[in-house]
Design a protein around this motif. Sequence first.
Motif, mmCIF file in Angstrom:
data_model
loop_
_atom_site.group_PDB
_atom_site.id
_atom_site.type_symbol
_atom_site.label_atom_id
_atom_site.label_comp_id
_atom_site.label_asym_id
_atom_site.label_seq_id
_atom_site.Cartn_x
_atom_site.Cartn_y
_atom_site.Cartn_z
ATOM 1 N N MET A 227 -29.522 -12.457 -14.913
ATOM 2 C CA MET A 227 -29.031 -11.512 -15.908
ATOM 3 C C MET A 227 -27.791 -12.051 -16.620
ATOM 4 S SD MET A 227 -29.695 -7.908 -13.934
ATOM 5 C CE MET A 227 -29.333 -6.857 -15.335
ATOM 6 N N LYS A 228 -26.967 -12.761 -15.881
ATOM 7 C CA LYS A 228 -25.787 -13.376 -16.497
ATOM 8 C C LYS A 228 -26.198 -14.539 -17.394
ATOM 9 C CE LYS A 228 -21.353 -15.539 -15.382
ATOM 10 N NZ LYS A 228 -20.435 -15.964 -14.287
ATOM 11 N N ARG A 229 -27.161 -15.322 -16.945
ATOM 12 C CA ARG A 229 -27.592 -16.508 -17.680
ATOM 13 C C ARG A 229 -28.249 -16.140 -19.015
ATOM 14 N NH1 ARG A 229 -28.797 -21.568 -15.849
ATOM 15 N NH2 ARG A 229 -28.837 -20.853 -13.669
ATOM 16 N N TRP A 230 -29.172 -15.174 -18.975
ATOM 17 C CA TRP A 230 -29.961 -14.869 -20.171
ATOM 18 C C TRP A 230 -29.544 -13.593 -20.901
ATOM 19 C CZ3 TRP A 230 -33.306 -16.650 -15.963
ATOM 20 C CH2 TRP A 230 -33.737 -17.972 -16.146
ATOM 21 N N GLY A 231 -28.724 -12.769 -20.237
ATOM 22 C CA GLY A 231 -28.357 -11.501 -20.867
ATOM 23 C C GLY A 231 -26.881 -11.212 -20.927
ATOM 24 N N LYS A 232 -26.059 -12.133 -20.396
ATOM 25 C CA LYS A 232 -24.604 -11.951 -20.388
ATOM 26 C C LYS A 232 -24.191 -10.628 -19.747
ATOM 27 C CE LYS A 232 -23.860 -14.916 -24.409
ATOM 28 N NZ LYS A 232 -23.311 -15.034 -25.787
ATOM 29 N N PHE A 233 -24.970 -10.236 -18.744
ATOM 30 C CA PHE A 233 -24.656 -9.017 -17.987
ATOM 31 C C PHE A 233 -24.213 -9.439 -16.599
ATOM 32 C CE2 PHE A 233 -25.686 -5.667 -14.993
ATOM 33 C CZ PHE A 233 -25.231 -4.525 -15.629
ATOM 34 N N GLU A 234 -23.044 -8.989 -16.184
ATOM 35 C CA GLU A 234 -22.500 -9.432 -14.902
ATOM 36 C C GLU A 234 -22.476 -8.298 -13.888
ATOM 37 O OE1 GLU A 234 -19.168 -12.015 -14.729
ATOM 38 O OE2 GLU A 234 -19.383 -12.678 -16.805
ATOM 39 N N ILE A 235 -22.997 -8.591 -12.710
ATOM 40 C CA ILE A 235 -22.920 -7.686 -11.569
ATOM 41 C C ILE A 235 -22.884 -8.534 -10.311
ATOM 42 C CG2 ILE A 235 -25.448 -7.439 -11.454
ATOM 43 C CD1 ILE A 235 -24.932 -4.558 -10.416
ATOM 44 N N ASN A 236 -22.082 -8.135 -9.363
ATOM 45 C CA ASN A 236 -21.933 -8.888 -8.118
ATOM 46 C C ASN A 236 -22.916 -8.342 -7.087
ATOM 47 O OD1 ASN A 236 -21.062 -10.042 -5.648
ATOM 48 N ND2 ASN A 236 -19.001 -10.304 -6.477
ATOM 49 N N SER A 237 -23.867 -9.162 -6.700
ATOM 50 C CA SER A 237 -24.895 -8.715 -5.754
ATOM 51 C C SER A 237 -24.381 -8.628 -4.322
ATOM 52 C CB SER A 237 -26.098 -9.660 -5.803
ATOM 53 O OG SER A 237 -25.733 -10.958 -5.383
ATOM 54 N N ILE A 238 -23.144 -9.052 -4.096
ATOM 55 C CA ILE A 238 -22.586 -9.029 -2.740
ATOM 56 C C ILE A 238 -21.848 -7.726 -2.457
ATOM 57 C CG2 ILE A 238 -20.943 -10.149 -1.163
ATOM 58 C CD1 ILE A 238 -21.596 -12.785 -2.527
ATOM 59 N N ASN A 239 -21.187 -7.182 -3.483
ATOM 60 C CA ASN A 239 -20.387 -5.978 -3.227
ATOM 61 C C ASN A 239 -20.549 -4.901 -4.296
ATOM 62 O OD1 ASN A 239 -18.991 -7.022 -5.399
ATOM 63 N ND2 ASN A 239 -17.241 -7.731 -4.190
#
Length: 226
Positions: free
Chosen positions: A165-177
């Motif tokens: 999602m970060k690579r292709w959509g510039k959307f950031e979310i942390n899958s760890i926390n």
Amino acid sequence: MLELNHSFATRVAEWKLRGRPKQNGMDWRSEPWIKVFPGYKDFLQNLELRNLGYLDRGLIREIAQDPSSDREVLQSFLAVMIWGYADNPLGPKRIARFFNRPEAQEDIVASSRLLKLGRLTDAYEKLVSIRYLGPAFATKFLYFAAPENLTLTPVILDALVANAMKRWGKFEINSINATSAQYLTFLEVISKASQHFEVEMDELEFILFSEEAKVRVNQSWANRAS
């Protein structure tokens, strides 16, 4: 806001042209899991006999839907964890860090009940409160155990999906926390994007997952998704 770019749109189009292939089943062996979870020996042996010994999304969903007892909830949770770890030999010991604790089992069962009531946020929070069980594997359980009538369908949030999602959509979310609010936002943007691409939410999650695996040349995961 998630705006998946043209490069990803092309990948979705290619996936459709290939006939919308599903994720391959995962070959596994019950012995390492029986060693760590001897109390579930019968269930694990029977699980290995199903579907020619392969675990795929369809079988795991069948197991996780409508458990009739707390025991069946825990069995389905264990099946989801096996599917999630694939052929990683560290899987059994990592799950054992929390699974055999009575309080963790109570939280897993409680999460299942909350999910059936449509309380997705509460179900998510109950799972991620368990030490050593982060969003990546918590959302795997939510995905498979969720009833079909939920307003927002849970899908898997792991590192590969987050990175895609970060690579292709510039959307950031942390899958760890990720918090429950962040997870709900993730589901909302996945829902909108899936409507745009005319695919199901879990299909979009799978495409994100598999395409990121290919970019990373992770043969184990890429082959499962080919």
